[in-house]
Design an enzyme around this catalytic site. Structure first.
Site, PDB file in Angstrom:
ATOM      1  N   ASP A  94     -16.640   9.700  27.247  1.00  0.00           N
ATOM      2  CA  ASP A  94     -15.870  10.170  26.093  1.00  0.00           C
ATOM      3  C   ASP A  94     -15.081   9.070  25.393  1.00  0.00           C
ATOM      4  OD1 ASP A  94     -13.948   9.607  27.982  1.00  0.00           O
ATOM      5  OD2 ASP A  94     -13.642  11.697  28.556  1.00  0.00           O
ATOM      6  N   GLU A 116     -22.617  12.498  31.863  1.00  0.00           N
ATOM      7  CA  GLU A 116     -21.302  13.139  32.086  1.00  0.00           C
ATOM      8  C   GLU A 116     -20.935  14.013  30.886  1.00  0.00           C
ATOM      9  OE1 GLU A 116     -17.155  11.393  32.176  1.00  0.00           O
ATOM     10  OE2 GLU A 116     -17.640  11.201  34.281  1.00  0.00           O
ATOM     11  N   GLU A 130     -10.071  11.571  23.754  1.00  0.00           N
ATOM     12  CA  GLU A 130     -11.308  11.785  24.522  1.00  0.00           C
ATOM     13  C   GLU A 130     -11.929  13.159  24.298  1.00  0.00           C
ATOM     14  OE1 GLU A 130      -8.569  10.401  25.757  1.00  0.00           O
ATOM     15  OE2 GLU A 130      -9.154   8.421  26.499  1.00  0.00           O
ATOM     16  N   HIS A 209      -2.715   5.328  33.498  1.00  0.00           N
ATOM     17  CA  HIS A 209      -3.063   4.660  32.246  1.00  0.00           C
ATOM     18  C   HIS A 209      -3.171   5.586  31.046  1.00  0.00           C
ATOM     19  CE1 HIS A 209      -7.312   5.817  31.544  1.00  0.00           C
ATOM     20  NE2 HIS A 209      -7.281   6.110  32.823  1.00  0.00           N
ATOM     21  N   ARG A 211      -2.914   7.719  27.809  1.00  0.00           N
ATOM     22  CA  ARG A 211      -2.032   7.579  26.641  1.00  0.00           C
ATOM     23  C   ARG A 211      -0.963   8.663  26.626  1.00  0.00           C
ATOM     24  NH1 ARG A 211      -7.084   6.451  24.778  1.00  0.00           N
ATOM     25  NH2 ARG A 211      -7.381   4.371  23.940  1.00  0.00           N
ATOM     26  N   HIS A 241      -2.488  -1.217  34.835  1.00  0.00           N
ATOM     27  CA  HIS A 241      -3.430  -1.246  33.711  1.00  0.00           C
ATOM     28  C   HIS A 241      -2.933  -2.220  32.655  1.00  0.00           C
ATOM     29  CE1 HIS A 241      -6.116   0.517  30.615  1.00  0.00           C
ATOM     30  NE2 HIS A 241      -6.792   0.992  31.653  1.00  0.00           N
TER      31      HIS A 241
END
Ligand code: UDP
Length: 387
Positions: A94, A116, A130, A209, A211, A241
């Site tokens: 994604d 996926e 995503e 990590h 957002r 990260h």
């Protein structure tokens, strides 16, 4: 059969590495496009899977925002597809790279296979961007390789024809088993910081990590880790990260915390090695939720919702969001006693053969470009979970 495999970020390389190997074994002619969306995080990964990119993305991609990256990657894929006729463009997951490549392939009328496929939270803004990317790729794809029956059902509800969906498992399990086999039991980690983590303390492995966690939620999670470091019997290992928003908060809250080791992002082999030693994992990562069950690990998911509910249903995962109290309590519970609390159950995301199934599907289908949008050949196989 000529195939263009496209990836940009660390998790895509990990999850397409075994697909590349399986396609090679099946005799396909494969080219690889790497957008360079992650560069440092990808260190050592291409070598691990024996991949050499045929095409590399433009350097400018790293400096751009998501829309800029999307545009540049689309243009590059478009240029490639004008020069070479591929039977399939294969994308994974994604990311911006996957969404841009799928869009470019669709507009060039080259069939897209989505690895996926079918993951959904149902909320377009979470995870952002995503969930949007997944839906866009879902529209462009001619073939959807889904990891679980639940993901298949998500696509069926959206009106995708059942013959375009193959339930194959998640290729991350194949990658994990491959890496674990490659590194062996007497592995010496590449990162000296990993090699010197104290063996007499209970290892709590952490990755953060996303957002949507950056800011207040991230600080609460980090405060929980600080509390746990103060317990004295645990060592908290956090590969930090490269996202600047993540780094600033981690340094501010955990810079001087006892029993907390801030590490550089780890080579996949080192990370797999640590999963094999961990007592539990606190994570907001998608891939780590899928990998932990192979080790029998019970994990705490630092997110409000997950598009991978199978990890919770199978008893491996608990959603804790950014709740400081829940994280502290959960880790303490899972690190009680003198032995790790591993679950003997199967990994609900796969059996390690997903890539082989994908390679068989793509190389046996004999689908000509465009035709696959209306029909797939009768020998086309569907793999159902548990069959
Ligand atoms: N991983 C790694 N090194 C690290 C942290 C994670 O190799 O220091 C691997 C992990 O095993 C998993 C993947 O990176 O396969 C997950 O990537 P990430 O959390 O960045 O992305 P997501 O899965 O959330 O898309």
């Amino acid at each position: 059969m000529r195939i263009l495999l496209v990836f940009g970020t660390r998790p895509e390389i990990i999850k397409l590495g075994p697909v590349y190997r399986a396609l090679n074994d099946a005799g396909a002619d494969i080219d690889v496009f790497w957008s360079g969306q992650h560069v440092e995080l990808a260190d050592g990964l291409l070598d691990l899977f024996g991949m050499t990119p045929t095409y590399r993305g433009a350097e400018v991609v790293l400096q751009m925002g998501l829309a800029g990256k999307h545009g540049v990657i689309m243009q590059q894929i478009d240029k490639i597809l004008r020069e070479v006729r591929y039977d399939w463009v294969v994308v994974q997951g994604d990311t911006t790279t996957a969404a841009a490549a799928a869009t470019a392939a669709f507009t060039s009328r080259v069939p897209v296979a989505h690895v996926e496929a079918g993951l959904r939270t149902g909320t377009i803004m979470s995870p952002w961007p995503e969930e949007f990317n997944r839906r866009v790729i879902g529209q462009a794809a001619a073939l959807h390789f889904v990891p679980t029956a639940l993901a298949r059902d998500n696509l069926l509800k959206e009106g995708v024809g059942p013959r375009r969906i193959a339930v194959v498992g998640n290729t991350v399990v194949d990658a994990l088993l491959y890496a674990r086999n490659r590194i062996g039991s007497d592995y010496v980690p590449r990162d000296p910081e990993v090699a010197t983590l104290p063996a007499d303390k209970k290892l709590v492995l952490v990755t953060l990590h996303r957002r949507e966690n950056i800011g207040e939620p991230m600080r609460d999670i980090l405060l929980a880790l600080r509390d746990l470091g103060g317990d004295g019997d645990k060592i908290i290992a956090l590969p930090v990260h490269l996202n600047p928003g993540v780094r600033a908060d981690v340094k501010a809250v955990l810079g001087d915390a006892p029993n907390v080791r801030l590490l550089a992002p780890l080579f996949y082999g080192d990370f797999v090695h640590l999963m094999g030693r961990a007592w539990t994992v606190v994570t907001d990562s998608g891939g780590v939720q899928e990998e932990a069950p192979t080790f029998g690990l019970q994990i705490l998911i630092a997110r409000e919702s997950t598009e991978r509910p199978e990890v919770i249903e199978a008893g491996f995962g608990t959603l804790v969001g950014s709740d400081r109290g829940k994280i502290v309590e959960g880790v303490r519970r899972l690190t009680e006693g003198s032995a790790r609390q591993l679950l003997p159950a199967h990994n609900p995301f796969g059996d390690g053969a997903a890539s082989r199934r994908i390679a068989e599907c793509l190389t046996e289908s004999n689908v000509k470009p465009i035709e696959c949008y209306t029909s797939l050949p009768s020998n086309y196989r569907l793999w159902q979970a548990g069959r």
